[in-house]
Design an enzyme around this catalytic site. Structure first.
Site, mmCIF file in Angstrom:
data_model
loop_
_atom_site.group_PDB
_atom_site.id
_atom_site.type_symbol
_atom_site.label_atom_id
_atom_site.label_comp_id
_atom_site.label_asym_id
_atom_site.label_seq_id
_atom_site.Cartn_x
_atom_site.Cartn_y
_atom_site.Cartn_z
ATOM 1 N N GLY A 1 0.807 -1.219 0.000
ATOM 2 C CA GLY A 1 0.000 0.000 0.000
ATOM 3 C C GLY A 1 0.835 1.262 0.000
ATOM 4 O O GLY A 1 2.011 1.240 -0.388
ATOM 5 N N LEU B 1 -3.807 -5.123 -6.347
ATOM 6 C CA LEU B 1 -2.721 -4.145 -6.162
ATOM 7 C C LEU B 1 -1.597 -4.728 -5.319
ATOM 8 O O LEU B 1 -1.849 -5.326 -4.277
ATOM 9 C CB LEU B 1 -3.268 -2.916 -5.441
ATOM 10 C CG LEU B 1 -4.080 -1.955 -6.303
ATOM 11 C CD1 LEU B 1 -4.652 -0.854 -5.437
ATOM 12 C CD2 LEU B 1 -3.221 -1.394 -7.411
ATOM 13 N N ASP B 2 -0.357 -4.521 -5.733
ATOM 14 C CA ASP B 2 0.834 -4.967 -4.984
ATOM 15 C C ASP B 2 0.862 -6.474 -4.756
ATOM 16 O O ASP B 2 1.625 -6.958 -3.911
ATOM 17 C CB ASP B 2 0.935 -4.263 -3.606
ATOM 18 C CG ASP B 2 1.064 -2.755 -3.749
ATOM 19 O OD1 ASP B 2 1.320 -2.292 -4.864
ATOM 20 O OD2 ASP B 2 0.903 -2.069 -2.736
ATOM 21 N N GLU B 3 0.057 -7.200 -5.502
ATOM 22 C CA GLU B 3 -0.005 -8.644 -5.273
ATOM 23 C C GLU B 3 0.429 -9.442 -6.498
ATOM 24 O O GLU B 3 0.372 -10.661 -6.501
ATOM 25 C CB GLU B 3 -1.441 -9.062 -4.886
ATOM 26 C CG GLU B 3 -1.951 -8.446 -3.604
ATOM 27 C CD GLU B 3 -1.439 -9.154 -2.343
ATOM 28 O OE1 GLU B 3 -0.631 -10.086 -2.471
ATOM 29 O OE2 GLU B 3 -1.847 -8.739 -1.245
#
Lengths: 294, 294, 294, 294
Positions: free
Chosen positions: A208, A234-236
């Site tokens: 995040g 997101l970010d994964e």
């Protein structure tokens, strides 16, 4: 390693991915031989203990590749179909077209432009797009087109539409070089090209926003950066490359950010290079990366 | 990576070295297939720009390897002779026999014994020989025979003769784990097995005695360690592995030595592991090392 | 760490160097206190086991430093004379003036210019001088003057005279950013300012020309870069900073050079920053470096 | 750096922590001087931008320290009380007493015992306690007492009581060297000594059990280890040290664990050394660490 377009003439890269079967490697190497290819490098991996999936990257030299490539592809289709694997064959002398999206930060962007100018990234860069204008002059000094697509307000759809219009048909993959806008799921669907992002933490730590501030608050002794493919989570997305730098108690969040910039530019550059060289194969939410790291 | 003897059963390692010829890789992989082998990993290198020499290491799995190995060797002899290459085929489940020569320092010695006990070195250790006795108890606590061969005076020939007697027929390679005696040319000729040494500097810097003192005097900011094969030229043999540690002005030569010990034990352990796994191929005074470094 | 000129206002750096005496640290810190200074950081080193030399760097904050600095200097003269030590006091908000000499390679040069633009190097850059013209446009795009001083033929005296003319009175130190001309002893005498060089090897290994080629021939597994002060002994000056990168058998001398460029630019940048921040003290042919490395 | 007890005779370490005030450093250094001390090293840090807290560690040499230490402590009490700071003065020649709790894994345990034997950890080790017996013989071969305290079943209170009984009055701090039992809050209250743990991930990533498996599933390219003080919040205590190792797609969770062991033993050893040398100061859930890293 460096590779001018000249040095890659008549070099083909074959990537194979699918169920592991006995005889597959022999079938592939026999095919290359009967098509007059000489194997320059070969990497492979089988996750035998898990799904028995097979991954391979072979680079071979073949005189007059451009003349022969269609015939080789036909042979591949005939030979590999019985094995039930997917494959792609690319002419390594044809650089991939890479668009860069940036915001105000210049460290990742300039590093990519400079490595490209040195001949260390086998890509062309048809455009840089930013929601700010501060990097415009720098980009154009490298002889690369710059487009400004502002992105104010809550509704990003107009900006995304404009970006898609610029990208459509012009690029093979997209790099987010510290681009500070969230990409919509629609955009991901539309662009239909891999997107590589650089996240300024050692994922999955500090997912995040504001990872350097969070790192400072937690009192970690190392900060990191992670380059990954962008997915709807997101970010994964699948991680391509990561690295770290040491920090200490005396460094403020701003200091971490400044030091982290050096990690980010290095990590993103390696991820971009490996993607451009067909060294990265996705496997669910993971990657197989046949790096050139010594 | 870890490898118990069990996990290496039915795994063969084929190392090929010689002139690079088109079709060689295909010939090798076809041979493995027709002998019911399944390729687990394959590394190769051609120094095309130089001597057009070819180097390859293939590990393949073959049910009932012990039954089939002679037949495979015959096939290799028939198939590879026309290519003019050298080859060796080893059953990976048969560990190499490694003797260790040591003096008073225990850091390299204990690290090897401990890694061996953890199952991280695919070797057996038939003996440790030292010209001192201080490590005897430590060695024996690992269940490994210890022999004391004193080495006083100018004439080392009696000591070397005694060591040769112990080694003869019992070992596949020898490791000098900070063994502080110079090996004679006669010994090298007689022992007829590879000898791996660890030198406490980043060769070719600080060749010879007292490298930490020399490093301190020169004011370097990094110290290193180098593991290499022993040849008749002292400190000049083919390098297998190197690494470094950061140092600064406040560290004495004794501090450098203490810190360097950690680099030495890591570098020697990797070199030993790679040699034991047939990952190192000599090429004149250089090595080709197909490492397992991620 | 980052430091804008603003953040360094009212910060003084006191460097002390001389014989170690009891009470010296107390005398210095008492002096700072009675001059209304607040110590921000303090590093010291005594080589007790050797020459009993004392080295200290103190940064302190003092409101209205510019008004008080002369008085502090008088106090320092009075207080420290009895101790027989040398000292310098610098106003940290006054950046040092750094000239850069370059040739055709741009990696070290651009890194310095870019770090300077980011506010990470507390210097001004009054000029870049090169014996080639290829970097002129890049340099000027950073708003920095570029001067071309060609250097053909055996006699370099005219070129050196021209460079001295440009530097005289305008710079506090000089950086050789892969400047491929040998500096004469006369030039060193005349310029009367520290000169920092970057050598493309892990000194003292591979002294002299073509270190990457020599490294390739020796078969090393690591390459390095060394930043040092220039003295009359080529490649023998006091080392400020060193670092390394891993290489392997598959890399050509050109590959080593390409990979080494990243080490060179990082090492030189750190050396320049530390010099500019008065963190480096020379001690014969060695350096004491009070780094900010975490 | 190495330090025999001999080399630390007559060396005192003063740690000061509290509100930052002008003149504090001068007051401390003046005190050391008037007590005939000679400052050997001095580290300090003020988090000016945050809470204006001041942290300092000074090591000074004082002939006949044992005779003078009470007088120095009185002077400290008088001098520092007006500043409102906390302080501790320790005689560096008196090693801290360190108990080690372990389970079946030996890598962290043996590394500590071995570094201790080399004189690199300024501690005594009065006991090793384990809930298993497999390491007993190894521990005793170092001449160190071993106690077996089994810990079966859900109720750990009897085991904890037995451990407390062993520790009480005998130790200054406790190290969990891959001790696989959860420490109760009661135990923490009772033991009243700092406890240092090693967690096998790069915290805060992969908190909780099975971090190597989770790391494998997430497809990270680096694994880490974290040494921290134990608090009532599991895996959330103040971090002392962290480090990482590179991994890749081909490594199983078991491979990660094997490679991670080397990171764990190094990270824990550094944390232990720094704690033993009074280099670590707690600040809420963070640490100030004045490392000896070069």
């Amino acid at each position: 390693m460096t590779h001018t377009v000249e040095s890659l003439i008549d070099h083909a890269c074959l990537v194979v991915h699918g169920p592991d079967r006995q005889g597959l490697v022999a079938a592939i190497t026999a095919l290359i031989t009967r098509n007059s290819g000489n194997i320059m490098s070969l990497d492979q991996y089988s996750d035998n203990a898990e799904a028995a999936e097979f991954f391979q990257r072979v680079v071979f030299h073949r005189e007059d590749l451009k003349v022969a490539i269609e015939e080789i592809e036909e042979d591949l289709a005939t030979t590999l179909t019985p094995f039930g694997v997917e494959w792609t064959l690319t002419d390594q002398s044809i650089p991939k077209r890479m668009a860069i999206l940036a915001s105000t930060s210049d460290h990742c962007l300039l590093e990519l432009l400079w490595r490209h100018r040195r001949g260390e990234l086998p890509v062309t860069i048809p455009m840089v797009i930013s929601n700010h204008t501060n990097v415009a002059e720098d980009v154009r000094s490298f002889g690369i087109p710059f487009f400004h697509v502002p992105s104010q307000g809550a509704d990003k759809s107009a900006a995304e539409a404009r970006i898609l219009e610029l990208l459509k048909g012009n690029v093979d993959f997209v790099v987010l070089a510290r681009y500070m806008q969230i990409i919509s799921e629609d955009f991901l669907d539309e662009v239909a090209a891999p997107i590589i992002n650089i996240h300024h933490s050692f994922l999955p730590a500090f997912i995040g926003a504001a990872p350097y501030r969070k790192a400072r608050e937690r009192g970690v002794k190392l900060i990191g950066a992670t380059s990954h493919y962008v997915t709807k989570e997101l970010d994964e997305g699948p991680i391509i490359e990561q690295d770290i730098a040491r920090v200490n108690h005396a460094m403020t969040a701003a200091d971490l950010q400044a030091r982290g910039a050096y990690v980010e530019r290095a990590v993103l550059s390696r991820a971009v290079q490996w993607h451009a060289e067909d060294r990265v194969i996705r496997k669910g939410n993971q990657t197989i990366v046949f790096t050139d790291r010594p």
